[in-house]
Write an enzyme that holds these catalytic residues in place. Sequence first.
Site, PDB file in Angstrom:
ATOM      1  CE  LYS A  80      -0.810   0.045   5.016  1.00  0.00           C
ATOM      2  NZ  LYS A  80      -0.229   1.263   5.331  1.00  0.00           N
ATOM      3  CG  ASP A  81       3.811   2.143   2.902  1.00  0.00           C
ATOM      4  OD1 ASP A  81       2.652   2.737   3.099  1.00  0.00           O
ATOM      5  OD2 ASP A  81       4.437   1.451   3.625  1.00  0.00           O
ATOM      6  NE  ARG A 127      -7.070   3.547   3.706  1.00  0.00           N
ATOM      7  CZ  ARG A 127      -7.582   2.821   4.548  1.00  0.00           C
ATOM      8  NH1 ARG A 127      -8.622   2.616   4.765  1.00  0.00           N
ATOM      9  NH2 ARG A 127      -6.570   2.447   5.446  1.00  0.00           N
ATOM     10  NE  ARG A 128      -5.774   3.228   8.620  1.00  0.00           N
ATOM     11  CZ  ARG A 128      -4.552   2.767   8.637  1.00  0.00           C
ATOM     12  NH1 ARG A 128      -3.597   3.406   9.040  1.00  0.00           N
ATOM     13  NH2 ARG A 128      -4.204   1.505   8.199  1.00  0.00           N
ATOM     14  NE  ARG A 145       3.760   9.918   9.478  1.00  0.00           N
ATOM     15  CZ  ARG A 145       4.634  10.486   8.904  1.00  0.00           C
ATOM     16  NH1 ARG A 145       4.506  11.842   8.763  1.00  0.00           N
ATOM     17  NH2 ARG A 145       5.990   9.952   8.539  1.00  0.00           N
ATOM     18  NE  ARG A 151       1.705   3.915  13.043  1.00  0.00           N
ATOM     19  CZ  ARG A 151       1.036   3.293  12.195  1.00  0.00           C
ATOM     20  NH1 ARG A 151      -0.407   3.216  12.332  1.00  0.00           N
ATOM     21  NH2 ARG A 151       1.702   2.295  11.696  1.00  0.00           N
ATOM     22  CB  CYS A 236      -3.777  14.460  -6.624  1.00  0.00           C
ATOM     23  SG  CYS A 236      -4.866  15.248  -5.427  1.00  0.00           S
TER      24      CYS A 236
END
Length: 308
Positions: A80-81, A127-128, A145, A151, A236
């Site tokens: 996903k990164d 998104r979250r 972060r 975290r 974007c």
Amino acid sequence: MSKIIRIGTRDSELALWQATTVQNKLEALGHDTTLVPLKSTGDQVLDKPLYELGITGIFTKTLDIALLKDQIDIAVHSMKDVPTQLPKGIVRAAVLDRAIAHDVLVHKGLDFLESGQVATIATGSLRRKAQWLHKYPNHKIVNLRGNVNTRLLKVIENDWQGAIFAQAGLERIKLLPKDVLVLDWMIPAPAQGAMMVVAKEEDITLAKVLAKLNHRETEIATSIERLFLRTLEGGCTAPIGALAQIMDQNVHFQGALFSLDGKQKIEVKKEIPLSKTEGFGEVCAQEVLNSGGDKLMQEIRNENSALH
């Protein structure tokens, strides 16, 4: 292969777990390997949300450069990164079998969800944030972060009601609390829960070795999700979720684009035979764009450029 395969990885516990998983698979096939941990820009700049940094591939660029400079032979990433457009000279060599894709809420009690009180939820993800505010518009979102361990510690130290994490990440390093709330209504990030191995395009011998690690169903599902993202995004950063699941020779797809404040949601749900997935992610994205997504993406671009 006669040479030792140098495996590039970020130096967080989760990234090292992922790289070690690939290392074990390669060594089981009879190859000698060594881990080369590196620190990415995304791991060093922790005082800003990711979307404010405005850097595509912030967690992968350091490893890409090391790969192109021949300091490592392969790099292991949380898929996903990885930007949907890989740098010139670098190719996807393998996608490993995907773990659970869902997000979870790590919390200190769920009374706040019943009472309707104003709650503070932590996440560094657009998104979250957008999806949480879509469901709980009276809640406050604060930036979070750092690596998974950092975290989790911040959740304990602060007076937040909870923080959102990927379930797979917590499970992999055995830090998943027993009482997490599974957010099965939250559409995950494209390719969440999957791991990608990249290598240099010119290294044909290594490509053949890595192909043995590839999980075909995960590759198909994540390719659909990433094509959906790529078609919508246009470079974007935006709140986009996508999940393709293969069941009974069919692909079930759910994807959505949200406004930054979570008030708008443009969603698509489609099903297609597994034999006809070519371009499917783009078809789903075009449906979102034609339903007002193009206008919403322009608004997001305008808001992002104002931030930068």
